[in-house]
Design a protein around this motif. Structure first.
Motif, short mmCIF file in Angstrom:
data_model
loop_
_atom_site.label_atom_id
_atom_site.label_comp_id
_atom_site.label_asym_id
_atom_site.label_seq_id
_atom_site.Cartn_x
_atom_site.Cartn_y
_atom_site.Cartn_z
N ILE A 169 0.84 -1.21 0.00
CA ILE A 169 0.00 0.00 0.00
C ILE A 169 0.88 1.26 0.00
CG2 ILE A 169 -1.58 1.36 1.43
CD1 ILE A 169 -2.96 -1.27 2.22
N CYS A 170 1.93 1.24 0.82
CA CYS A 170 2.80 2.43 0.91
C CYS A 170 3.58 2.67 -0.37
CB CYS A 170 3.76 2.27 2.09
SG CYS A 170 2.97 2.49 3.70
N GLN A 183 2.70 2.83 -3.36
CA GLN A 183 2.04 3.51 -4.48
C GLN A 183 2.50 4.95 -4.64
OE1 GLN A 183 -2.03 3.01 -2.62
NE2 GLN A 183 -2.28 5.05 -3.37
N TRP A 219 9.21 4.55 0.41
CA TRP A 219 8.27 3.65 1.11
C TRP A 219 9.01 2.83 2.17
CZ3 TRP A 219 8.82 -1.56 1.24
CH2 TRP A 219 9.29 -2.26 0.13
N ARG A 267 -1.73 8.12 2.35
CA ARG A 267 -1.88 6.68 2.53
C ARG A 267 -2.33 6.33 3.94
NH1 ARG A 267 2.28 8.43 0.24
NH2 ARG A 267 2.88 7.95 -1.91
N TYR A 280 -5.70 4.79 4.13
CA TYR A 280 -5.70 3.42 3.60
C TYR A 280 -5.15 2.44 4.63
CZ TYR A 280 -6.01 5.85 -0.96
OH TYR A 280 -6.36 6.63 -2.03
N GLY A 303 -7.43 1.79 -1.14
CA GLY A 303 -6.00 1.99 -1.32
C GLY A 303 -5.33 0.81 -1.98
#
Length: 308
Positions: free
Chosen positions: A135-136, A138, A145, A193, A196, A231
DNA sequence: AGCCAGGCATCAG
DNA sequence: CTGATGCATGGC
């Protein structure tokens, strides 16, 4: 209380490059810490945390590894066996890499084989951590990240002092992140994020998404469930399916993979990410995960920007 | 200053 | 269904 494990050439199916593999930015987890000529990480065993240092002692073509285990108590034979098996698994050392190379030796992708022989898919040791890494990842860079994850571990994880005095932070469990505020999470540099992450943690903590049961499902079914998490879109889902759950037919398509596929296979014409994914999966089948890793790594390392 | 990074959610057509 | 836009953040 140190001891050593040897991973011999006979145990490794084909070439292996530890350095290239660990530094390739896969979302199975944050990058391992570097030490002289190797990398270290830690694992929780029933009786204690064990630090392991991994060194490549023989070259890529006939690789072998030396693993130094450090515990505060004596390390049992059984623990050595468990960690040995664990390392074979997470470093993908049983994947028959030469079959992949020979099957596509006349394809464009063989250029990437020749640049990075021994690059392997790393599997997660912690599903939830891998999901948050994915998720991070993106719309940011690999180094950024990684910093987000380090901060999450530092602020929300459990602090451990390893036997040699090294400070180590575990990754927080889903309940911990589910109960934090979005604002507090912003201190981890995760930006938008944060929403998310908290929502994903809540869905996992409440059992709405059972990460461990996903690996028992078919790829398409697991993917459909993951896409219900806010997310998590096509690329993030495929990253987690591949690096987090070990679905080798997954093909994460990011800007780098899209560019190199367009350049190599579509004469530079624009192709949607969805169609790039389908192209990779039809062509490479169960090697799709490996193919996208090699395409990603090649494009990023060579800084392929132009569509030629 | 503006563009980009292992994109996604949302909205317009 | 496809395409444009805003979103946090920091390096270039």
């Amino acid at each position: 209380m140190n001891t050593e494990i040897q991973i011999k050439p006979e145990e490794i199916n084909g070439p292996f490059n530890l350095l290239e593999t660990v530094l390739s930015g896969q979302t199975s987890g944050p990058r391992w810490e570097a030490i002289k000529e190797g990398f270290w990480n830690a694992i929780r065993m029933p009786e204690q945390y064990v630090k392991y240092e991994v060194y490549q002692v023989k070259p890529v073509d006939r690789p072998s590894l030396s693993v130094i285990l450090k515990g505060s108590k004596p390390i049992s034979f059984n623990t050595k066996e468990v960690i040995h098996t664990h390392l074979l698994h997470i470093l993908g050392l049983k994947d028959p890499l030469n079959e992949f190379y020979s099957k596509f030796k006349d394809d464009k992708i063989s250029v990437a084989f020749n640049c990075f022989p021994g690059l392997r898919v790393v599997r997660a040791s912690n599903n939830f951590e891998s999901l948050i890494c994915s998720i991070c990842s993106q719309n940011t860079t690999v180094s950024k990240w990684n910093k987000m994850i380090q901060l999450i571990k530092k602020f929300y994880g459990e602090q451990i002092i390893l036997p040699d005095g090294t400070l180590f932070h575990t990754f927080p469990n889903p309940e911990r992140l589910a109960n934090t505020s979005v604002n507090a999470l912003m201190a981890c540099q995760v930006g938008y994020r944060a929403n998310y992450i908290v929502k994903a943690a809540q869905m996992v903590a409440e059992g709405e998404v059972a990460l461990n049961s996903l690996s028992q499902k078919r790829y398409e079914d697991a993917r459909e469930i993951l896409l219900t998490i806010p997310g998590v879109g096509p690329k993030v889902a495929d990253c987690f399916l591949l690096y987090g759950l070990g679905f080798m037919e997954a093909a994460p398509v990011d800007v780098w993979v899209k560019r190199i596929v367009q350049t190599w296979y579509f004469k530079g014409c624009n192709v949607s990410r969805e169609n790039v994914r389908k192209f990779i999966q039809q062509k490479f089948e169960n090697w799709s995960g490996y193919a996208s890793l090699y395409l990603f790594h090649y494009a990023r390392k060579m800084n392929v920007k132009a569509y030629m």
